[in-house]
Design an enzyme around this catalytic site. Structure first.
Site, PDB file in Angstrom:
ATOM      1  N   GLN A   7       0.836  -1.203   0.000  1.00  0.00           N
ATOM      2  CA  GLN A   7       0.000   0.000   0.000  1.00  0.00           C
ATOM      3  C   GLN A   7       0.871   1.253   0.000  1.00  0.00           C
ATOM      4  O   GLN A   7       1.242   1.739  -1.048  1.00  0.00           O
ATOM      5  CB  GLN A   7      -0.978  -0.051   1.167  1.00  0.00           C
ATOM      6  CG  GLN A   7      -1.964  -1.210   1.001  1.00  0.00           C
ATOM      7  CD  GLN A   7      -2.981  -1.310   2.121  1.00  0.00           C
ATOM      8  OE1 GLN A   7      -2.870  -0.691   3.163  1.00  0.00           O
ATOM      9  NE2 GLN A   7      -3.993  -2.125   1.909  1.00  0.00           N
ATOM     10  N   ASP A   8       1.213   1.772   1.180  1.00  0.00           N
ATOM     11  CA  ASP A   8       2.159   2.892   1.191  1.00  0.00           C
ATOM     12  C   ASP A   8       3.325   2.530   2.102  1.00  0.00           C
ATOM     13  O   ASP A   8       3.268   1.539   2.831  1.00  0.00           O
ATOM     14  CB  ASP A   8       1.488   4.217   1.579  1.00  0.00           C
ATOM     15  CG  ASP A   8       1.002   4.270   3.014  1.00  0.00           C
ATOM     16  OD1 ASP A   8       0.842   3.200   3.642  1.00  0.00           O
ATOM     17  OD2 ASP A   8       0.780   5.382   3.515  1.00  0.00           O
ATOM     18  N   PRO A   9       4.420   3.300   2.063  1.00  0.00           N
ATOM     19  CA  PRO A   9       5.611   2.915   2.832  1.00  0.00           C
ATOM     20  C   PRO A   9       5.355   2.935   4.338  1.00  0.00           C
ATOM     21  O   PRO A   9       4.445   3.604   4.833  1.00  0.00           O
ATOM     22  CB  PRO A   9       6.632   3.998   2.446  1.00  0.00           C
ATOM     23  CG  PRO A   9       6.137   4.582   1.164  1.00  0.00           C
ATOM     24  CD  PRO A   9       4.646   4.510   1.244  1.00  0.00           C
TER      25      PRO A   9
END
Length: 229
Positions: A69-71
């Site tokens: 998804q995101d970091p």
């Protein structure tokens, strides 16, 4: 700042596939946003690591895609590869669960959470959004990264064959469902996300690591060595 996100940072095979993205209006808007964000806040990963997934796994070498998804938004965690952390960092909960499933599936125990060795073997560890504000999950969602990573996945679907797409969680599945509307020659493995909230709903027991190697062997390709030395 703009120099930090030039197409020249990418391997030639990705440059060829993604060259049109750099001239799109959304890309200049994203660059302006990133310039402002990196100037006024702590952003992860470091600028030089934002394209690490593409740099580590050139387009023509991609055999498997694991979509995140995101970091990670904690200090020192994100380094540009989905689910991965630098050597010496404590394992985040999702990665701990990934390693637990790997051990159950193939009997492999990994101590280091750095997944660079997987990327080097053709596993594209791609997040949907490539940057994040410290301590603020999804803070860079909806700013243009999704369109860029859609382009990455679309190019793989259209211009490669027999790539194994590994979709953990609804976000990854929804992203790829939109892109898989045309007939394709790829394999898709999907299950719930490895996060503590969802892992017991079907991530544990998915056996994706052995399934990936079964599919690669069937294609006459070298299997992935999931052991991290």
């Amino acid at each position: 700042m703009h120099e930090a996100f030039t197409i020249e940072q990418l391997p030639p095979s990705w440059q060829e596939q993604l060259k049109d993205e750099w001239s799109q209006p959304y890309w200049s808007q994203l660059l302006a946003f990133l310039k402002s964000e990196y100037a006024q806040a702590t952003i992860y990963p470091k600028k030089e690591n934002v394209f690490a997934a593409l740099q580590s796994t050139p387009f023509d070498q991609v055999r498997v895609v694991i979509l995140g998804q995101d970091p990670y938004h904690g200090e020192g965690q994100a380094h540009g590869l989905s689910f991965s952390v630098p050597r010496g960092q404590a394992l985040p909960p999702s990665l701990r669960n990934i390693f637990q499933e790997l051990h159950t599936d193939l009997g492999i125990r990994n101590e280091s959470g750095c997944l660079q060795a997987w990327a080097d073997q053709g596993v594209l560890l791609l997040n949907t959004v490539l940057t994040v504000r410290a301590g603020e999950a999804f803070s860079h969602a909806g700013r243009g990264w999704e369109r860029f990573t859609d382009a990455i996945v679309t190019k793989l679907i259209q211009n490669r064959t027999h790539v194994i797409f590994v979709l953990w969680g609804n976000a990854a599945r929804q992203k790829c469902n939109l892109l898989f509307q045309t007939k394709h020659q790829h394999a898709v493995l999907a299950c719930p996300h490895p996060s503590p909230l969802a892992a017991h709903r079907g991530f544990f027991g998915c056996c994706h690591f052995s399934k990936i190697n079964y599919l690669l062997k069937k294609q006459g390709k070298t299997m992935i060595n999931w052991k991290i030395e």
